[in-house]
Design a protein around this motif. Structure first.
Motif, PDB file in Angstrom:
ATOM      1  N   LEU A 220       0.767  -1.426   0.181  1.00 32.67           N
ATOM      2  CA  LEU A 220       0.044   0.076   0.088  1.00 32.67           C
ATOM      3  C   LEU A 220       0.813   1.241   0.069  1.00 32.67           C
ATOM      4  O   LEU A 220       0.546   2.333  -0.545  1.00 32.67           O
ATOM      5  N   LYS A 221       1.940   1.174   0.683  1.00 32.50           N
ATOM      6  CA  LYS A 221       2.999   2.417   0.855  1.00 32.50           C
ATOM      7  C   LYS A 221       3.473   2.463  -0.737  1.00 32.50           C
ATOM      8  O   LYS A 221       3.491   3.822  -1.133  1.00 32.50           O
ATOM      9  N   ALA A 222       3.776   1.381  -1.316  1.00 29.42           N
ATOM     10  CA  ALA A 222       4.442   1.617  -2.864  1.00 29.42           C
ATOM     11  C   ALA A 222       3.261   2.265  -3.690  1.00 29.42           C
ATOM     12  O   ALA A 222       3.520   2.772  -4.543  1.00 29.42           O
ATOM     13  N   LEU A 223       2.027   1.492  -3.601  1.00 26.40           N
ATOM     14  CA  LEU A 223       0.702   2.000  -4.452  1.00 26.40           C
ATOM     15  C   LEU A 223       0.611   3.719  -4.190  1.00 26.40           C
ATOM     16  O   LEU A 223       0.517   3.984  -5.224  1.00 26.40           O
ATOM     17  N   GLU A 224       0.626   4.071  -3.025  1.00 22.13           N
ATOM     18  CA  GLU A 224       0.434   5.433  -2.612  1.00 22.13           C
ATOM     19  C   GLU A 224       1.622   6.180  -3.303  1.00 22.13           C
ATOM     20  O   GLU A 224       1.246   7.323  -3.887  1.00 22.13           O
ATOM     21  N   THR A 225       2.678   5.866  -3.285  1.00 17.50           N
ATOM     22  CA  THR A 225       3.988   6.411  -4.058  1.00 17.50           C
ATOM     23  C   THR A 225       3.751   6.491  -5.247  1.00 17.50           C
ATOM     24  O   THR A 225       4.215   7.628  -6.057  1.00 17.50           O
ATOM     25  N   HIS A 226       3.412   5.436  -6.012  1.00 15.55           N
ATOM     26  CA  HIS A 226       3.479   5.504  -7.436  1.00 15.55           C
ATOM     27  C   HIS A 226       1.998   5.685  -8.062  1.00 15.55           C
ATOM     28  O   HIS A 226       2.158   6.164  -9.118  1.00 15.55           O
ATOM     29  N   THR A 227       1.143   5.974  -7.336  1.00 14.84           N
ATOM     30  CA  THR A 227      -0.264   6.397  -8.045  1.00 14.84           C
ATOM     31  C   THR A 227      -0.183   7.816  -8.787  1.00 14.84           C
ATOM     32  O   THR A 227      -0.453   7.336 -10.103  1.00 14.84           O
ATOM     33  N   PRO A 228       0.306   8.783  -8.469  1.00 17.84           N
ATOM     34  CA  PRO A 228       0.248  10.014  -9.351  1.00 17.84           C
ATOM     35  C   PRO A 228       1.130   9.834 -10.560  1.00 17.84           C
ATOM     36  O   PRO A 228       0.597   9.955 -11.629  1.00 17.84           O
ATOM     37  N   LYS A 229       2.210   9.184 -10.630  1.00 19.62           N
ATOM     38  CA  LYS A 229       3.153   8.739 -11.716  1.00 19.62           C
ATOM     39  C   LYS A 229       1.967   7.709 -12.759  1.00 19.62           C
ATOM     40  O   LYS A 229       1.859   7.744 -14.151  1.00 19.62           O
ATOM     41  N   LEU A 230       1.514   6.626 -12.139  1.00 20.13           N
ATOM     42  CA  LEU A 230       0.838   5.709 -12.770  1.00 20.13           C
ATOM     43  C   LEU A 230      -0.385   6.331 -13.520  1.00 20.13           C
ATOM     44  O   LEU A 230      -0.636   6.076 -14.776  1.00 20.13           O
ATOM     45  N   LEU A 231      -1.219   7.160 -12.775  1.00 21.30           N
ATOM     46  CA  LEU A 231      -2.307   7.878 -13.425  1.00 21.30           C
ATOM     47  C   LEU A 231      -1.677   8.984 -14.691  1.00 21.30           C
ATOM     48  O   LEU A 231      -2.553   8.904 -15.575  1.00 21.30           O
ATOM     49  N   LYS A 232      -0.662   9.571 -14.523  1.00 24.96           N
ATOM     50  CA  LYS A 232      -0.045  10.571 -15.547  1.00 24.96           C
ATOM     51  C   LYS A 232       0.346   9.549 -16.643  1.00 24.96           C
ATOM     52  O   LYS A 232       0.018   9.776 -17.921  1.00 24.96           O
ATOM     53  N   MET A 233       0.929   8.406 -16.446  1.00 20.60           N
ATOM     54  CA  MET A 233       1.179   7.473 -17.484  1.00 20.60           C
ATOM     55  C   MET A 233      -0.067   6.819 -18.368  1.00 20.60           C
ATOM     56  O   MET A 233       0.067   6.993 -19.661  1.00 20.60           O
ATOM     57  N   TYR A 234      -1.085   6.705 -17.424  1.00 18.90           N
ATOM     58  CA  TYR A 234      -2.122   5.961 -18.256  1.00 18.90           C
ATOM     59  C   TYR A 234      -2.929   7.218 -19.062  1.00 18.90           C
ATOM     60  O   TYR A 234      -3.285   6.879 -20.242  1.00 18.90           O
ATOM     61  N   ARG A 235      -3.041   8.422 -18.644  1.00 24.34           N
ATOM     62  CA  ARG A 235      -3.703   9.572 -19.244  1.00 24.34           C
ATOM     63  C   ARG A 235      -2.666   9.961 -20.613  1.00 24.34           C
ATOM     64  O   ARG A 235      -3.303  10.107 -21.607  1.00 24.34           O
ATOM     65  N   THR A 236      -1.460   9.849 -20.595  1.00 19.64           N
ATOM     66  CA  THR A 236      -0.465  10.140 -21.536  1.00 19.64           C
ATOM     67  C   THR A 236      -0.875   9.102 -22.860  1.00 19.64           C
ATOM     68  O   THR A 236      -0.706   9.826 -23.976  1.00 19.64           O
ATOM     69  N   ARG A 237      -1.005   7.947 -22.509  1.00 13.55           N
ATOM     70  CA  ARG A 237      -1.225   6.891 -23.538  1.00 13.55           C
ATOM     71  C   ARG A 237      -2.406   6.452 -23.691  1.00 13.55           C
ATOM     72  O   ARG A 237      -2.771   4.951 -23.806  1.00 13.55           O
ATOM     73  N   THR A 238      -3.847   6.978 -23.194  1.00  5.73           N
ATOM     74  CA  THR A 238      -4.908   6.439 -23.036  1.00  5.73           C
ATOM     75  C   THR A 238      -5.278   5.846 -24.555  1.00  5.73           C
ATOM     76  O   THR A 238      -5.917   4.726 -24.522  1.00  5.73           O
ATOM     77  N   ALA A 239      -5.064   6.516 -25.550  1.00  6.59           N
ATOM     78  CA  ALA A 239      -5.358   5.958 -26.750  1.00  6.59           C
ATOM     79  C   ALA A 239      -5.056   4.325 -27.251  1.00  6.59           C
ATOM     80  O   ALA A 239      -5.542   3.761 -27.842  1.00  6.59           O
ATOM     81  N   HIS A 240      -3.820   4.155 -26.616  1.00 11.50           N
ATOM     82  CA  HIS A 240      -3.056   2.800 -26.895  1.00 11.50           C
ATOM     83  C   HIS A 240      -4.032   1.663 -26.259  1.00 11.50           C
ATOM     84  O   HIS A 240      -3.663   0.405 -26.427  1.00 11.50           O
ATOM     85  N   PHE A 241      -5.002   2.053 -25.347  1.00  6.90           N
ATOM     86  CA  PHE A 241      -5.681   1.039 -24.448  1.00  6.90           C
ATOM     87  C   PHE A 241      -6.714   0.784 -24.330  1.00  6.90           C
ATOM     88  O   PHE A 241      -7.442   0.073 -23.699  1.00  6.90           O
ATOM     89  N   GLY A 242      -7.439   1.554 -25.431  1.00  6.64           N
ATOM     90  CA  GLY A 242      -8.906   1.312 -25.777  1.00  6.64           C
ATOM     91  C   GLY A 242     -10.022   1.877 -24.763  1.00  6.64           C
ATOM     92  O   GLY A 242      -9.444   2.832 -23.789  1.00  6.64           O
ATOM     93  N   GLU A 243     -11.039   1.352 -24.696  1.00  5.95           N
ATOM     94  CA  GLU A 243     -12.053   1.986 -23.863  1.00  5.95           C
ATOM     95  C   GLU A 243     -11.994   1.880 -22.778  1.00  5.95           C
ATOM     96  O   GLU A 243     -12.512   2.571 -21.846  1.00  5.95           O
ATOM     97  N   GLU A 244     -11.462   0.588 -22.118  1.00  6.03           N
ATOM     98  CA  GLU A 244     -11.462   0.263 -20.654  1.00  6.03           C
ATOM     99  C   GLU A 244     -10.712   1.156 -19.918  1.00  6.03           C
ATOM    100  O   GLU A 244     -11.285   1.410 -18.767  1.00  6.03           O
ATOM    101  N   MET A 245      -9.587   1.692 -20.485  1.00  7.70           N
ATOM    102  CA  MET A 245      -8.812   2.374 -19.761  1.00  7.70           C
ATOM    103  C   MET A 245      -9.352   3.975 -19.648  1.00  7.70           C
ATOM    104  O   MET A 245      -9.457   4.455 -18.620  1.00  7.70           O
ATOM    105  N   GLN A 246     -10.091   4.475 -20.604  1.00  3.37           N
ATOM    106  CA  GLN A 246     -10.809   5.517 -20.826  1.00  3.37           C
ATOM    107  C   GLN A 246     -11.982   5.572 -19.613  1.00  3.37           C
ATOM    108  O   GLN A 246     -12.015   6.699 -18.820  1.00  3.37           O
ATOM    109  N   THR A 247     -12.602   4.460 -19.526  1.00  5.38           N
ATOM    110  CA  THR A 247     -13.607   4.237 -18.658  1.00  5.38           C
ATOM    111  C   THR A 247     -13.346   4.466 -17.336  1.00  5.38           C
ATOM    112  O   THR A 247     -13.773   5.010 -16.427  1.00  5.38           O
ATOM    113  N   LEU A 248     -12.064   3.773 -16.893  1.00  5.43           N
ATOM    114  CA  LEU A 248     -11.511   3.699 -15.573  1.00  5.43           C
ATOM    115  C   LEU A 248     -11.123   5.429 -15.348  1.00  5.43           C
ATOM    116  O   LEU A 248     -11.462   5.908 -14.230  1.00  5.43           O
ATOM    117  N   LEU A 249     -10.583   5.984 -16.116  1.00  2.00           N
ATOM    118  CA  LEU A 249     -10.147   7.446 -15.883  1.00  2.00           C
ATOM    119  C   LEU A 249     -11.294   8.181 -15.725  1.00  2.00           C
ATOM    120  O   LEU A 249     -11.496   9.252 -14.992  1.00  2.00           O
TER     121      LEU A 249
END
Length: 516
Positions: A342-371
């Motif tokens: 949980l500590k690692a997840l808390e630390t990496h969450t901001p960067k993970l979400l930024k990575m997801y948003r940067t490449r949303t088009a590559h991962f289809g509708e499911e990633m967009q729905t999550l965001l």
């Protein structure tokens, strides 16, 4: 920083530090210096997340701020007054047995390890005469550049001691670990360098690997369970399953029974444990201590016999308690599962979400729905961000088929509808509200874990905790990572929990992006 240090029952002292050291080893050195402690001990601390029960201190950040209680545990007690503090358990060493326990104490287990692979590897001390010759050889090498003439008795002594030192950490070191041992040996004793080797230690690496194999054979003949389990029963046997060994940085993969104990005595502990679990208000102190005492018996059953989950649950019902999943994972890996995850997840969450948003088009509708769900959330934003970061991870590392493991069901569904033919799953149970609008977010009622068509844990407070417990059970039951979450689990192991360094190409690429 105020510390209460328990050295023995009759030796408890208070120590004030101006600043918390940067590592556990530094803290040990301070305690040795100020309290005149001998070497060869580990530290435990009272963990507030588990009712101030003792846990091994593996990361300095685990120490609560301002003040805490530490306990010193010697692997071999240097003083008779400290005999009761010898290393016999991980996080429940000091727990008393209840009156219905068959025994009141357990001796230390020769196969129970207490540390991860060290870096750099600490080269052991050799016999006095060999150390003397190496010291003089190092001096000559420093002055003249002349290498030591390595006689058979020197090489035999060096390889014997190194094989023993390696086995104290792992029975089956991989190539990189053997390389680190050979490199550490030559760095400490440069007079042992090999002039015909590019790095100076290639020959030592091969000799160490061969010696460790011979040492395993000696231990197999002596009855060591961790290597005996891999003894071939005959070259004619077909379908031999291959080596049963630690493959995911397990420190205690298959330990021997505690000194003085046998399968019969540990079986009595298991029976008493089962009886205690049937009570309406079981004695948790007894359960925690008994689970720790019977760790070697449980691992032998799970590794050697590979029983079905329903049989494990029948024989070891306490293993499927949330607290005991954490304890078992720490016994196996020396890492606190949920806290570290949980500590690692808390630390990496901001960067993970930024990575997801940067490449949303590559991962289809499911990633967009999550965001999109994250953008719509108005309550408990922090927890929802962590959940979205974790749910998006399989999509980002391209674990195709993750939806077969990370499932959703309705609270009105019959149990067999979501467990039939399901080998493993993390269930999100949502309220069946047929009258709600299509745009309304479903109300989550529960999270649960299914293994081999059995709901083994439920009433889990959120998705990150449910996933952590699912991951812990993979270790506790020695399950392979599901192919649908192969790379996600590797990320959790090697990036979030720092268990092992040799990443696959896909995970290494992800790690580089995450830590950039």
């Amino acid at each position: 920083m105020l510390l209460r240090v328990i050295i023995s029952p009759n030796n408890i002292t208070k120590l004030r530090l101006q600043d918390l050291p940067h590592s556990v080893q530094s803290l040990k050195e301070i305690l040795q210096d100020q309290l005149k402690l001998k070497e060869g001990f580990i530290l435990q601390y009272e963990d507030p997340e588990f009712g101030n029960q003792l846990c091994n201190l593996t990361d300095i950040s685990e120490i609560p701020p301002e003040k805490t209680t530490l306990r010193v545990l010697y692997e071999a007690s240097p003083d008779p007054d400290e005999a009761d503090l010898s290393l016999s358990s991980l996080d429940t060493a000091s727990l008393p047995s209840s009156s219905n326990s068959p025994r009141t104490s357990v001796g230390p287990s020769p196969g129970r390890r207490s540390s991860l692979w060290p870096s750099p590897f600490p080269v052991p001390n050799f016999s006095y005469d060999v150390e003397l010759r190496l010291q003089k050889g190092n001096d000559v090498y420093k002055d003249r550049g002349t290498l030591l003439n390595i006689t058979r008795d020197i090489k035999s002594e060096v390889l014997d001691k190194i094989a023993q030192a390696v086995f104290e950490v792992t029975a089956y070191p991989d190539r990189s670990e053997i390389d680190s041992v050979a490199m550490a040996l030559v760095n400490k004793h440069p007079c042992l360098r090999e002039p015909g080797s590019g790095n100076g230690w290639n020959g030592w690496r091969m000799s160490i690997a061969f010696k460790i194999g011979n040492y395993r054979q000696k231990l197999r003949n002596a009855g060591c369970e961790e290597v005996k389990v891999n003894e071939r029963r005959g070259s004619h046997e077909e379908g031999w399953p291959g080596l049963k060994k630690a493959k995911r940085a397990e420190v205690n993969f298959l330990p021997d029974h505690p000194a003085g104990q046998s399968e019969d005595t540990l079986e009595k502990d298991r029976e008493a444990l089962t009886v205690e679990m049937e009570k309406r208000n079981p004695d948790m102190t007894f359960i925690n201590a008994a689970m720790d005492r019977t760790f070697s018996l449980r691992r032998k059953e799970i590794i050697d016999q590979e029983p079905h989950v329903d049989l494990v649950k029948h024989r070891w019902p306490a293993l499927f308690m949330e607290y005991q999943v954490n304890c078992e994972f720490q016994r196996i890996t020396m890492v606190a599962l949920q806290r570290t995850f949980l500590k690692a997840l808390e630390t990496h969450t901001p960067k993970l979400l930024k990575m997801y948003r940067t490449r949303t088009a590559h991962f289809g509708e499911e990633m967009q729905t999550l965001l999109d769900s994250l953008d719509k959330e108005t309550s408990d934003i922090s927890e929802h961000r962590r959940t979205v970061a974790l749910r998006g991870l399989p999509l980002f590392v391209r674990d195709y088929g993750a939806e077969r493991i990370l499932r959703t069901c309705l609270n009105t569904d019959p149990e067999e509808a979501y467990t039939k033919d399901v080998r493993m799953a993390v269930l999100t149970v949502v309220e069946d509200d047929g009258g709600a609008g299509a745009s309304a977010s479903p109300h989550i009622e529960d999270f649960a874990i299914v293994l081999e068509e059995n709901v083994v844990i439920h009433n889990i407070r959120n998705f990150p905790n449910a996933f952590a417990l699912f991951f812990g059970l993979l270790y506790a039951l020695n399950f392979q990572y599901p192919k649908e979450l192969k790379y996600t689990c590797e990320v959790i192991q090697k990036v979030f929990l720092s268990l092992g360094d040799d990443c696959s190409a896909r995970v290494q690429s992800f790690k580089n992006k995450l830590l950039r």
